[in-house]
Design an enzyme around this catalytic site. Structure first.
Site, mmCIF file in Angstrom:
data_model
loop_
_atom_site.group_PDB
_atom_site.id
_atom_site.type_symbol
_atom_site.label_atom_id
_atom_site.label_comp_id
_atom_site.label_asym_id
_atom_site.label_seq_id
_atom_site.Cartn_x
_atom_site.Cartn_y
_atom_site.Cartn_z
ATOM 1 N N GLU A 1 -7.734 5.631 -8.925
ATOM 2 C CA GLU A 1 -7.721 6.410 -10.080
ATOM 3 C C GLU A 1 -6.227 6.790 -10.127
ATOM 4 O OE1 GLU A 1 -6.885 10.064 -11.672
ATOM 5 O OE2 GLU A 1 -8.096 10.778 -10.101
ATOM 6 N N GLU B 1 -15.403 8.098 -9.707
ATOM 7 C CA GLU B 1 -15.958 9.090 -8.774
ATOM 8 C C GLU B 1 -16.719 10.488 -9.280
ATOM 9 O OE1 GLU B 1 -11.631 9.839 -7.521
ATOM 10 O OE2 GLU B 1 -12.410 9.017 -5.602
ATOM 11 N N ASN C 1 -1.465 16.793 -6.284
ATOM 12 C CA ASN C 1 -1.598 17.471 -7.315
ATOM 13 C C ASN C 1 -3.046 18.424 -7.218
ATOM 14 O OD1 ASN C 1 -3.100 15.422 -7.904
ATOM 15 N ND2 ASN C 1 -2.656 15.462 -10.015
ATOM 16 N N CYS D 1 -3.613 13.942 -13.999
ATOM 17 C CA CYS D 1 -3.522 12.576 -14.540
ATOM 18 C C CYS D 1 -4.284 12.791 -15.886
ATOM 19 C CB CYS D 1 -4.246 11.519 -13.663
ATOM 20 S SG CYS D 1 -3.495 11.490 -11.883
HETATM 21 C C1 SIN Z 1 -6.284 13.900 -11.349
HETATM 22 O O1 SIN Z 1 -5.339 14.856 -12.038
HETATM 23 O O2 SIN Z 1 -6.230 12.996 -10.619
HETATM 24 C C2 SIN Z 1 -7.446 14.559 -11.306
HETATM 25 C C3 SIN Z 1 -7.694 15.941 -12.310
HETATM 26 C C4 SIN Z 1 -9.152 16.142 -12.282
HETATM 27 O O3 SIN Z 1 -10.070 15.822 -11.522
HETATM 28 O O4 SIN Z 1 -9.511 16.934 -13.260
#
Ligand code: SIN
Length: 484
Positions: A254, A462, A155, A288
């Protein structure tokens, strides 16, 4: 796709572009129209072991470089990302589908981790502890963990890789990266830029594969790999965690979320709508940290839902390289079918569709941005990560009820709340069981901030200065014989 100087189809191992054994390849398609973009080297155990060995050989010399030298190389990699921003963005849109403007935003976001950690490399400070004995001195130094494996998602194929690689290399670690099988090209493009930047052979390796379980098993079983960083589903994260147990690896995960988005009746409604649209519909909801359950206080619920539906109906659904595209295709057929089935289940259980609710007329993997009301906590759509452009709304009455509903999930990645009451902002912000909380903010992502979750959304952070710690070990030195 027009010619792209960063389009690579070989694996990058030990500073060399190689074919897989037997010249095995797998196809990468554009989710907007199913066209073939490239055939890519299909790495298996042999290539993965070669990459681990290369990273292992490269580690002592890379770790021994001064922080200033590593920083300079990371800054050069960063500079090259800026020079090639459009090439990287076009590749990303082609393999992943997101609108080109969003893809360019992701490249800048990915690059910001290189810039951040190029600076942070110079600040991996140690510590001197006042010793209880006059004859000794106690010192703590921070040393790189060693060879790190990165397993990255489709993604954000650039930014999720860069936030791992930048921190790892800054700390003095070397890396073997396995990109998602839908989107290996962005990672290979970053290997091409690493080579141009002068990152030494073996320090950064990329093993594309259509067999993630086989490659993941080699990475996790290896004694030489001292750390795994994974971004992806909770199910796969749990499996990798168990696979890392026999070699007791350091691990950052994550994982999935089920983000609540709380709108209180004292909120600035327009700001809440802006924040929700940005949070929910970024990357067609395939994020996410995307709002998954939207709780709106009952006095404003209907007005809020209608206003959201009006905004959503005006969104332009189109292939990512079309001018003005706001919602691109979903990544693959499985993702589309999941969204369809969650909506069908919600409707069968009484949800109302205020906008969208069907596949888009464009066909293929495009889904209409959708607003649903009448969602209840037990519905499948409220318990599963939707990963699509679907806003699912539920009313609530009191602050206590909103907190209880929001926390009623095994996940704890991101949460959002909108209120103009400063006391409520603190109370609710502190009560939400999540690693990240947006208060009157729909976007949390920043290289300067610690990104990560609690509960079944993962472990480790992170970004920010804390992200460097995930790639460092503390070593305590007790130096005696001083008073003699
Ligand atoms: C993710 O969807 O895992 C990360 C999204 C983000 O860093 O904004």
């Amino acid at each position: 796709m027009p010619a792209n100087p960063l389009l690579k189809s070989s694996a990058y191992i030990d500073g060399t572009w190689i074919c897989a054994v037997d010249r095995a390849q797998f196809a990468v398609h554009n989710p907007a129209d199913g066209t073939l973009i490239a055939h890519v080297a299909d790495c298996r155990a042999t290539e993965t072991e070669a990459a681990i060995d290369a990273a292992h050989r490269a580690f002592p010399a890379w770790a021994a470089r001064s922080a200033a030298e590593r920083s300079a190389l990371l800054m050069e990699w960063y500079r090259l990302m800026a020079v090639h921003e459009q090439d990287l963005a076009r590749l990303l849109t082609a393999e992943m589908g997101k609108p080109l403007a969003e893809a360019a935003g992701e490249i800048r976001y990915g690059a910001s981790y290189l810039q951040w950690y190029a600076e942070e490399a110079k600040r991996a400070y140690g510590e001197v502890i006042p010793s209880p004995s006059a004859d000794s001195r106690m010192i703590v130094v921070r040393q790189p963990v060693g060879v790190c494996a990165a397993i990255t998602p489709w993604n954000f194929p650039n930014a999720m890789l860069m936030r791992k690689a930048a921190a790892a290399l800054a700390a003095g670690c070397t890396m073997v990266a396995k990109p998602a099988e839908d989107t290996p090209l962005s990672a290979l493009a970053m290997a091409a830029l690493a080579e141009m930047a002068g990152i030494p052979a073996g320090v950064f390796n990329v093993v594309p594969t259509s067999r993630p379980a086989e490659v993941g098993a080699v990475l996790t079983a290896s004694e030489k790999v001292r750390k795994l960083s994974f971004t992806g589903s909770t199910g796969v994260g749990k499996l990798l965690l168990s696979q890392c147990a026999p070699t007791v690896k350091k691990i950052s995960l994550e994982l999935g979320g089920n983000a609540p988005f709380l709108v209180f009746d004292d909120a600035d409604i327009d700001a809440a709508l802006d924040g929700l649209v940005a949070c929910k519909f970024r990357n067609a909801g395939q994020t996410c940290v995307s709002a998954n359950r939207i709780f709106v206080q009952e006095a404003i619920h209907d007005r809020f839902a209608r206003a959201l539906a009006d905004r959503v109906k005006a969104m332009r659904v189109a292939r990512g390289d079309a001018a003005g595209a706001e919602i691109g295709p979903l990544i693959n057929r499985q993702a589309l079918e999941k969204v369809e089935s969650l909506i069908a289940d919600a409707r069968a259980n009484g949800a109302e569709v205020l906008a969208g609710g069907s596949c888009h007329e464009t066909g293929g993997l495009f889904y209409e941005p959708t607003v649903l009301t009448g969602i209840t906590p037990g519905m499948a759509i409220a318990c599963n990560e939707i990963f699509g452009p679907v806003a699912a709304l539920m009313p609530f009455r009191t602050e206590q009820e909103a907190i209880a509903l929001a926390n009623d999930t095994p996940f704890g990645l991101a949460a959002y709340l909108y209120t103009r009451d400063i006391g409520r902002a603190w109370r609710v912000g502190e009560a939400l069981e999540y690693g990240m909380v947006g208060v009157n903010q729909g976007i949390l992502s920043s290289a300067a901030a610690p990104f990560g979750g609690i509960k079944q959304s993962g472990m480790g952070r992170e970004g920010s200065r804390h992200g460097l710690d995930d790639y460092l070990e503390l070593k305590y030195l007790n130096m005696g014989g001083i008073a003699r």
